[in-house]
Enzyme design. Structure first.
Site, short mmCIF file in Angstrom:
data_model
loop_
_atom_site.label_atom_id
_atom_site.label_comp_id
_atom_site.label_asym_id
_atom_site.label_seq_id
_atom_site.Cartn_x
_atom_site.Cartn_y
_atom_site.Cartn_z
N GLU A 124 -7.27 9.07 3.06
CA GLU A 124 -5.90 8.55 3.08
C GLU A 124 -5.08 9.22 1.98
O GLU A 124 -5.55 10.12 1.30
CB GLU A 124 -5.91 7.03 2.90
CG GLU A 124 -6.56 6.57 1.61
CD GLU A 124 -6.79 5.06 1.55
OE1 GLU A 124 -6.52 4.38 2.55
OE2 GLU A 124 -7.25 4.59 0.50
N ASP A 139 -0.39 3.28 -6.07
CA ASP A 139 0.00 4.36 -5.15
C ASP A 139 1.18 5.17 -5.68
O ASP A 139 2.16 5.41 -4.97
CB ASP A 139 0.35 3.79 -3.77
CG ASP A 139 -0.71 2.85 -3.23
OD1 ASP A 139 -1.90 3.10 -3.48
OD2 ASP A 139 -0.35 1.86 -2.55
#
Length: 506
Positions: free
Chosen positions: A174, A14
């Site tokens: 997302e 991420d």
């Protein structure tokens, strides 16, 4: 010139990036590990060094009850008005929040909560001073990306949260990032789930609330259905160089063999970004990336290599070291025996959630050598200390010193779900060297007593510690640990004289 992907290997998922002048800063997720959210620095986008963490105290990051893959989810890093802002989600605590600092190294502020649900928060500082806050959630208007406006000093919402884009129809929309480029707003997100169908998509609008038009070239990044060593690419963030070139950092995985199973975790990759004639970004070579790609047009700026050995003579632990959840007071020390890392275990074991004497670092190479010298004289069978290759509480391999039938022993324990095996070897008084040879498909375990020969005690398959088998969002951590079966204050201290991490074939 070329560079090699990943640019930050091992469990560093991420990624989010920002530039300040000629310097680039990057953060990644940490889940149940402490301190939280490492900060990396680079001058050339290829060579990165860890300079600290955003969340370094228990008040910033309470993790006492965080289970496997709980804790800190995807962060976003931004710089505005002389301040760095890092926003993230503690799914085991406060929810969505941000911290800020005038220095990337910290110290960072206490958390400022934002009353918006979901995960993967992001920030856009607009030209008129408005601050937009985005998250991914399954809200009252359905699943997708939701947005509000906030007061950046207090975190107070200044506008109601509403859905701005549901994505293109892929699973789990997302990881939103909203950018303003040439007067248009570009909303880039991940879809398909952080698995083998992962992809990056983008849409744009004339206003920050939409309506958003999907890019006709979506997905702008994906490795799905490709015979590539890089899989699961997505969760990207963009950055522009001073010369005007654009680059993306994103996560990916490297399953070493078929069937696909990866144990190093999701890693940080880099690829160039081009813009089409109709104004859309494309990551990599038509949405595909390779292990070797042309380097950015920036002066190469390598940092000194990390030393193989940490001999624990510094006043503080190196930033490479992490704890499993918040460490219990008194569970570790660099002062109890100078030149050693002392661990004093409690009753919590590697299988359980709770305070554990555990100091580890990410396994970042398929082929490497791990070794530690341990001075530990267990007083009972409930006391043990050693090295673990740890994926989670149900999947780990342990090479440890303990007692068996009243005698000091070295054990190799392999925990794979509900199955557990243990091999026992006699061990004499004095320090013991514990060693692991990591290969792409197996871990081989050895020990050596003082003035003794090296003894191979067994091996375990790497794929049993993979995400596909063990589950979760993390990667294997190579750690030193201690367990006493009782109170920490009464436990026998385990003294680690040094720890080696030596990449091979890198």
């Amino acid at each position: 010139m070329e560079y090699a992907n990943p640019v930050i290997p091992g469990f560093h998922p991420d990624p989010s990036i920002c530039r300040v002048g000629d310097d680039y800063y990057l953060v990644t997720s940490t889940f149940e590990y402490f301190p939280g959210v490492p900060v990396f620095h680079s001058r050339d986008l290829v060579n990165w060094r860890r300079i600290g963490h955003c969340l370094t105290t228990e008040t910033q990051l309470p993790l006492h009850t965080a289970g496997s893959s709980g804790g800190i989810y995807a962060p976003t890093l931004r710089h505005h008005g002389g301040w760095f802002y890092m926003t993230t989600t503690n799914v085991s605590g406060i929810g969505n929040f941000y911290v800020r600092s005038q220095r990337a190294e910290g110290p960072w502020s206490e958390p400022i909560a934002v009353d918006q649900g979901g995960i993967d928060p992001s920030l856009l500082f607009d030209d008129d001073g408005t601050v937009y806050f985005q998250t991914a959630q399954n809200g009252p208007q359905g699943e997708g990306i939701y947005q509000c406006e906030i007061d950046i000093d207090t975190g107070e919402k200044l506008a109601e949260t509403r859905l701005i884009w549901p994505g293109t129809g892929g699973a789990s929309p997302e990881a939103p990032h909203l950018y303003k480029v040439n007067g248009s707003y570009y909303l880039m997100i991940a879809e398909g789930g952080t698995e083998y169908g992962h992809m990056e998509t983008v849409a744009r609008s004339h206003t920050p609330y939409g309506p958003f038009e999907a890019c006709p070239h979506n997905p702008i990044l994906t490795q799905r259905s490709l015979p590539s060593s890089i899989q699961g690419a997505g969760h990207a963030d963009l950055v522009q160089t001073p010369a005007g070139d654009w680059w993306a950092v994103f996560l990916g995985i490297r399953p070493p063999v078929y069937p696909k199973r990866h144990h190093l975790g999701r890693e940080t990759f880099l690829a160039p970004v081009t813009w089409t004639e109709d104004g859309w970004p494309i990551i990599g070579e038509n949405g595909r990336v390779c292990e070797r790609m042309d380097a950015p047009a920036l002066a190469p700026h390598p940092w000194p290599s990390l030393p193989v050995r940490d001999d624990f003579i510094a006043a503080e632990l190196d930033p490479e070291w992490i704890f499993l959840r918040n460490p219990a007071p008194g569970s570790w020390s660099l002062e109890e025996r100078p030149g050693h890392l002392a661990l004093r275990g409690g009753e919590v074991t590697l299988d359980e959630i709770g305070p554990l004497a555990f100091v580890g670092r990410r396994l970042s190479h398929f082929d490497c050598r791990l070794a530690a010298q341990l001075d530990f004289e267990p007083a009972s069978e409930s006391e043990e200390a050693g090295m673990t290759l740890f994926m989670n509480g149900k999947y780990h391999y342990d090479l440890a010193v303990t007692q068996r039938e009243g005698r000091k022993a070295v054990i190799l324990r392999r925990t794979v779900g509900s199955l557990r095996t243990e091999q026992v070897f006699d061990c004499g008084f004095g320090p013991v060297e514990l060693r692991v040879h990591a290969e792409s498909q197996r871990f081989v375990f050895f020990f050596r007593e003082a003035n003794g020969s090296e003894i191979e005690v067994g091996w375990g398959e790497t794929h049993f510690l993979s995400t596909e088998i063990a589950g979760g969002f993390t990667g294997v951590i190579a750690a030193m640990y201690a367990v006493s079966g009782g109170e920490t204050a009464q436990a026998t201290s385990a003294f680690f004289d040094w720890f080696d991490y030596e990449p091979l074939n890198a």
